[in-house]
Design an enzyme around this catalytic site. Sequence first.
Site, PDB file in Angstrom:
ATOM      1  N   SER A   1       1.596  -6.307   7.220  1.00 16.87           N
ATOM      2  CA  SER A   1       0.026  -6.112   7.351  1.00 16.87           C
ATOM      3  C   SER A   1      -0.587  -6.733   6.072  1.00 16.87           C
ATOM      4  O   SER A   1      -1.654  -7.595   6.459  1.00 16.87           O
ATOM      5  CB  SER A   1      -0.397  -4.696   7.363  1.00 16.87           C
ATOM      6  OG  SER A   1       0.356  -3.815   8.387  1.00 16.87           O
TER       7      SER A   1
ATOM      8  N   VAL B   1      11.141  -4.708   3.163  1.00 21.88           N
ATOM      9  CA  VAL B   1      10.541  -4.631   4.480  1.00 21.88           C
ATOM     10  C   VAL B   1      11.023  -3.569   5.415  1.00 21.88           C
ATOM     11  O   VAL B   1      11.923  -2.884   5.060  1.00 21.88           O
ATOM     12  CB  VAL B   1      11.264  -6.076   5.158  1.00 21.88           C
ATOM     13  CG1 VAL B   1      11.087  -6.099   6.511  1.00 21.88           C
ATOM     14  CG2 VAL B   1      10.768  -7.384   4.503  1.00 21.88           C
ATOM     15  N   ALA B   2      10.081  -3.159   5.975  1.00 19.23           N
ATOM     16  CA  ALA B   2      10.044  -1.897   7.114  1.00 19.23           C
ATOM     17  C   ALA B   2      10.378  -0.497   6.241  1.00 19.23           C
ATOM     18  O   ALA B   2      11.250  -0.051   6.414  1.00 19.23           O
ATOM     19  CB  ALA B   2      11.241  -2.047   8.129  1.00 19.23           C
TER      20      ALA B   2
ATOM     21  N   ASP C   1      -3.207  -1.432   9.986  1.00 19.33           N
ATOM     22  CA  ASP C   1      -3.348  -1.262   8.601  1.00 19.33           C
ATOM     23  C   ASP C   1      -4.022  -2.574   7.909  1.00 19.33           C
ATOM     24  O   ASP C   1      -4.295  -2.370   6.803  1.00 19.33           O
ATOM     25  CB  ASP C   1      -1.806  -1.164   7.869  1.00 19.33           C
ATOM     26  CG  ASP C   1      -1.667   0.279   7.851  1.00 19.33           C
ATOM     27  OD1 ASP C   1      -2.158   1.156   8.319  1.00 19.33           O
ATOM     28  OD2 ASP C   1      -0.160   0.302   7.609  1.00 19.33           O
TER      29      ASP C   1
ATOM     30  N   LYS D   1       0.797  -1.356   0.007  1.00 19.32           N
ATOM     31  CA  LYS D   1       0.032  -0.065  -0.009  1.00 19.32           C
ATOM     32  C   LYS D   1       0.937   1.396  -0.081  1.00 19.32           C
ATOM     33  O   LYS D   1       2.098   1.361   0.564  1.00 19.32           O
ATOM     34  CB  LYS D   1      -0.938   0.179   1.053  1.00 19.32           C
ATOM     35  CG  LYS D   1      -0.116   0.413   2.424  1.00 19.32           C
ATOM     36  CD  LYS D   1      -0.519   1.832   2.958  1.00 19.32           C
ATOM     37  CE  LYS D   1       0.820   2.085   3.562  1.00 19.32           C
ATOM     38  NZ  LYS D   1       1.236   2.435   5.100  1.00 19.32           N
TER      39      LYS D   1
HETATM   40  P1  ATP Z   1       3.991  -0.310   8.131  1.00 15.51           P
HETATM   41  O1  ATP Z   1       3.819   0.617   6.856  1.00 15.51           O
HETATM   42  O2  ATP Z   1       2.721  -1.039   8.332  1.00 15.51           O
HETATM   43  O3  ATP Z   1       4.347   0.581   9.397  1.00 15.51           O
HETATM   44  P2  ATP Z   1       6.027  -1.455   7.098  1.00 15.51           P
HETATM   45  O4  ATP Z   1       6.127  -1.649   5.376  1.00 15.51           O
HETATM   46  O5  ATP Z   1       7.081  -0.148   7.479  1.00 15.51           O
HETATM   47  O6  ATP Z   1       4.868  -1.539   7.888  1.00 15.51           O
HETATM   48  P3  ATP Z   1       6.795  -4.308   7.343  1.00 15.51           P
HETATM   49  O7  ATP Z   1       7.697  -4.589   6.175  1.00 15.51           O
HETATM   50  O8  ATP Z   1       5.618  -4.668   7.742  1.00 15.51           O
HETATM   51  O9  ATP Z   1       7.120  -2.611   7.563  1.00 15.51           O
HETATM   52  O10 ATP Z   1       7.880  -4.890   8.516  1.00 15.51           O
HETATM   53  C1  ATP Z   1       7.736  -4.200   9.780  1.00 15.51           C
HETATM   54  C2  ATP Z   1       8.728  -5.492  10.755  1.00 15.51           C
HETATM   55  O11 ATP Z   1       7.690  -6.182  11.055  1.00 15.51           O
HETATM   56  C3  ATP Z   1       9.942  -5.854  10.191  1.00 15.51           C
HETATM   57  O12 ATP Z   1      10.819  -5.460  10.882  1.00 15.51           O
HETATM   58  C4  ATP Z   1       9.814  -7.429  10.549  1.00 15.51           C
HETATM   59  O13 ATP Z   1      10.755  -7.884  11.281  1.00 15.51           O
HETATM   60  C5  ATP Z   1       8.416  -7.503  11.357  1.00 15.51           C
HETATM   61  N1  ATP Z   1       7.437  -8.422  10.434  1.00 15.51           N
HETATM   62  C6  ATP Z   1       6.670  -9.320  10.868  1.00 15.51           C
HETATM   63  N2  ATP Z   1       6.009 -10.019   9.869  1.00 15.51           N
HETATM   64  C7  ATP Z   1       6.587  -9.770   8.908  1.00 15.51           C
HETATM   65  C8  ATP Z   1       6.217 -10.149   7.402  1.00 15.51           C
HETATM   66  N3  ATP Z   1       5.372 -11.094   7.114  1.00 15.51           N
HETATM   67  N4  ATP Z   1       7.045  -9.283   6.497  1.00 15.51           N
HETATM   68  C9  ATP Z   1       7.683  -8.579   6.714  1.00 15.51           C
HETATM   69  N5  ATP Z   1       8.061  -8.071   8.044  1.00 15.51           N
HETATM   70  C10 ATP Z   1       7.488  -8.587   8.955  1.00 15.51           C
END
Ligand code: ATP
Length: 284
Positions: free
Chosen positions: A103, A95-96, A136, A10
Amino acid sequence: MKVFEKAPAKINLSLDVLHKRQDGYHEVEMIMTMVDLADRLEMRELPRDTIIISSQVGYIPVDEKNLAFQAARLIKEKYDVRKGVYIHLDKKIPVAAGLAGGSSDAAATLRGLNRLWGLGLTVRELMELGEKLGSDVPFCVRGGTALATGRGEKLQPLPSPPQGWVILAKPPINVSTADIYGRLRADQIDRHPSIPDMIRALREGDFAGICSSLGNVLEDVTLQVYPEVLRLKQCMQKLGADGVLMSGSGPTVFGLVAKQAKALKIYNGLRGFCNEVYAVRLLT
Ligand code: ATP
């Protein structure tokens, strides 16, 4: 028996924070939409009553810290399913990154297990379950484009943007959402995005209007701490994106572009500058 689900990323077209609540959460107004960059989940029945997660990337947890694991455990416990499942996450979403990858994986797990176990739950019931996993997740269960209020869990569907391209670029830094919200002074925000302008642009299918109404109050906070995000934003603007904004709490910056040729030009221009760059379509 096995099922497959796509878990798209998203982006926030608008992200506004109204105030900090008594319960510590921030009251937000966000307009979110999906882009065609997705993790792929395979869910397979196991003979033993257990949840096993795997992924091709080594840097995410595969135990109960994984949001897909939490989603599987939640739906299993709530509906007393005494079966096991193996879930493989083919991660494509950085990731992150501010793209809600975790989510979206949780939401895809709820949708997939509803099918795998023949639970017959409605989208609304899945969204209610999702709310327990993160703000989310309800949006990711439903997808499309929506105005999210409250903590982000109250959703009002909106028309999706017209066809167009999104360039996503993630600088090699990790940004903690909690840290950025912690630094935000909600009472000192001087530029709030106009949510009504964005809603009007979406309703009219006005791509230029969407680009000119982009806004995220977390951007100033993240840009101050991580100047490389600002440089990336400026670079995308110089390369000619129609609209540029940071997604969520960052650090991913996205550019909206109406024309494919320009999207490819920006994509190529950024690749020398940033390792993680994607050119994908908006999901309409
Ligand atoms: P948001 O925008 O909702 O804050 P994000 O995109 O910044 O999320 P994610 O990719 O969801 O961040 O990852 C955040 C943390 O969640 C990572 O550091 C990871 O360790 C943990 N995590 C738990 N489950 C997952 C998953 N299925 N995929 C990626 N990261 C995950």
